[in-house]
Design a protein around this motif. Structure first.
Motif, PDB file in Angstrom:
ATOM      1  N   CYS A   3     -58.133 -73.727  55.659  1.00 10.10           N
ATOM      2  CA  CYS A   3     -59.518 -73.623  55.178  1.00 10.10           C
ATOM      3  C   CYS A   3     -60.471 -73.132  56.075  1.00 10.10           C
ATOM      4  O   CYS A   3     -61.317 -72.409  56.114  1.00 10.10           O
ATOM      5  N   GLY A   4     -60.084 -73.418  57.376  1.00  5.83           N
ATOM      6  CA  GLY A   4     -60.961 -72.643  58.526  1.00  5.83           C
ATOM      7  C   GLY A   4     -61.790 -73.770  59.358  1.00  5.83           C
ATOM      8  O   GLY A   4     -62.001 -74.864  58.945  1.00  5.83           O
ATOM      9  N   ALA A   5     -62.270 -73.306  60.502  1.00  9.29           N
ATOM     10  CA  ALA A   5     -63.053 -74.156  61.250  1.00  9.29           C
ATOM     11  C   ALA A   5     -64.346 -74.895  60.687  1.00  9.29           C
ATOM     12  O   ALA A   5     -64.741 -75.779  61.108  1.00  9.29           O
ATOM     13  N   HIS A   6     -64.765 -73.909  59.555  1.00 13.24           N
ATOM     14  CA  HIS A   6     -66.100 -74.403  58.968  1.00 13.24           C
ATOM     15  C   HIS A   6     -65.927 -75.253  57.891  1.00 13.24           C
ATOM     16  O   HIS A   6     -67.043 -75.973  57.694  1.00 13.24           O
ATOM     17  N   CYS A   7     -64.734 -75.952  57.742  1.00 14.00           N
ATOM     18  CA  CYS A   7     -64.337 -76.824  56.705  1.00 14.00           C
ATOM     19  C   CYS A   7     -64.208 -78.299  57.386  1.00 14.00           C
ATOM     20  O   CYS A   7     -63.890 -78.313  58.500  1.00 14.00           O
ATOM     21  N   GLU A   8     -64.460 -79.201  56.084  1.00 15.00           N
ATOM     22  CA  GLU A   8     -64.154 -80.525  56.527  1.00 15.00           C
ATOM     23  C   GLU A   8     -63.164 -81.085  55.625  1.00 15.00           C
ATOM     24  O   GLU A   8     -63.344 -80.934  54.492  1.00 15.00           O
ATOM     25  N   VAL A   9     -62.445 -81.629  56.129  1.00 17.37           N
ATOM     26  CA  VAL A   9     -61.183 -82.043  55.612  1.00 17.37           C
ATOM     27  C   VAL A   9     -60.906 -83.571  55.576  1.00 17.37           C
ATOM     28  O   VAL A   9     -60.851 -84.044  56.885  1.00 17.37           O
ATOM     29  N   LEU A  10     -61.167 -84.342  54.597  1.00 17.53           N
ATOM     30  CA  LEU A  10     -61.160 -85.870  54.430  1.00 17.53           C
ATOM     31  C   LEU A  10     -60.093 -86.304  53.799  1.00 17.53           C
ATOM     32  O   LEU A  10     -59.331 -85.563  52.693  1.00 17.53           O
ATOM     33  N   THR A  11     -59.704 -87.472  53.950  1.00 16.21           N
ATOM     34  CA  THR A  11     -58.986 -88.286  53.122  1.00 16.21           C
ATOM     35  C   THR A  11     -59.586 -89.522  52.518  1.00 16.21           C
ATOM     36  O   THR A  11     -60.506 -90.061  53.030  1.00 16.21           O
ATOM     37  N   GLU A  12     -59.474 -89.915  51.292  1.00 16.35           N
ATOM     38  CA  GLU A  12     -59.863 -90.867  50.546  1.00 16.35           C
ATOM     39  C   GLU A  12     -58.853 -91.298  49.375  1.00 16.35           C
ATOM     40  O   GLU A  12     -57.804 -90.926  48.864  1.00 16.35           O
ATOM     41  N   THR A  13     -59.035 -92.782  49.176  1.00 15.11           N
ATOM     42  CA  THR A  13     -58.251 -93.464  47.903  1.00 15.11           C
ATOM     43  C   THR A  13     -59.127 -94.549  47.304  1.00 15.11           C
ATOM     44  O   THR A  13     -60.257 -94.815  47.717  1.00 15.11           O
TER      45      THR A  13
END
Length: 339
Positions: A238-248
């Motif tokens: 996605c790139g450095a501009h992206c925020e990647v989160l985990t959730e459940t």
């Protein structure tokens, strides 16, 4: 109580003359109360499809859990789906034997009724949210949801690699957030989100194939490695501009997120299939070669509309992973990065 657990899943669908209307037919669906929403909805929507294609009425005993209790228990033929005896014959012929209990494993009648699935599921979600006072999960248009079924045994779960996420349309231009929606496996996950507010929201999103293995610390650490591997990979794609989160969260919470996300990427489960089929506002990507799933049996995939995309990129099967006994977590992560 809210949930009745049975040791195995029994389903019933019958087609019989409608005693209230001369010369007409009625499809009757008997629901099972169990924790596997994917299998339960497979039979429900197959039965709804049979009724629609037959031009017959529909009646169900209904479900007793969470948002599923708001799905219609009675339906009459409508303009959304025209009766089609040829399609009905194909659906019935292809879903015999064990597949009658698992219609996601065949081209069931559900494949012809996506407009009904969208309409009635979205209405059920709205009714559920209204009745519980829950806050509707919201998304910005630049968000993508990736659903990971953290099951290391089931043949339906096949692990996607880099090529799946780099394919056209999976990450549309302008994406700024990726939300990895995964099943719980650590103690803190099992009290996440709406589950703290009572079982009306549905049981925690467990997996019957994996539950007994979650006490194994090696499995827990391996899932940590795998989940971090996907988080790092998606950040890279996605790139450095992206925020990647985990959730459940609970099944209800996760289901609604999938059904209302701008873009949903499924990795192989009937739970994600039905939530994705219900989406009326986003793009859905679903793997076309998933174990025992219908999609793995036949190259002729049903046309589910321009917003539903069958993905054909390579996947790593659980027969090669199997509880990290045939590949280490690090080897699985290496595979997803290079494929």
């Amino acid at each position: 109580g809210n949930l009745v657990i049975v040791p195995c899943e029994f389903f019933g669908t019958t087609v019989e003359p409608d005693s209230s209307s001369s010369g007409q037919w009625k499809v009757t669906h008997t629901a099972c109360y169990a924790q596997n929403w994917g299998n339960l909805l497979s039979v429900y929507w197959h039965a709804r499809g049979i009724a629609a294609l037959l031009g017959a009425g529909f009646a169900s005993s209904g479900f007793n859990e969470s948002l599923m209790r708001y799905l219609p228990q009675v339906a009459t033929p409508g303009p959304e789906v025209a009766p089609d005896m040829q399609a009905l014959a194909e659906a019935c012929d292809g879903c015999r034997g064990w597949k009658a209990a698992h219609p996601a494993a065949c081209r069931g009648a559900w494949a012809w009724i996506r407009p009904l699935i969208q309409r009635d599921t979205q209405a059920a979600i709205d009714a559920f949210l209204d009745s519980t006072g829950s806050i509707t999960p919201t998304f910005a248009p630049w968000e993508v949801v990736v659903h990971l079924r953290l099951d290391l045994r089931h043949p339906m779960q096949r692990w996607p690699g880099r090529s799946s996420f780099e394919a056209d349309g999976v990450f549309p231009m302008g994406v700024r957030k990726v939300r990895i929606l995964h099943q719980p496996y650590r103690p803190e996950h099992f009290v996440a989100g709406w589950t703290r507010r009572g079982n009306v929201f549905g049981h925690t999103h467990r997996d019957s194939y994996m539950t007994k293995h979650l006490h194994d610390r090696a499995i827990e650490r391996g899932l940590d490695t795998l989940l971090q591997g996907y988080q790092d990979l998606l950040q890279n794609v996605c790139g450095a501009h992206c925020e990647v989160l985990t959730e459940t969260g609970s099944q209800a919470e996760d289901f609604i997120k999938i059904a209302r996300a701008p873009v949903t990427f499924c990795t192989g489960s009937s739970f994600c299939l039905w939530a994705g089929m219900a989406s009326d506002r986003g793009q859905v990507h679903f793997p076309a070669g998933v174990g025992a799933h219908f999609a793995g049996h036949n190259p002729d995939k049903p046309d589910l509309g321009s917003a539903f995309h069958w993905r054909h990129e390579p996947r790593l099967g659980n027969d090669e992973v199997y509880l990290f006994t045939r590949m280490t977590p690090e080897e699985v992560v290496s595979w997803i990065w290079t494929h």
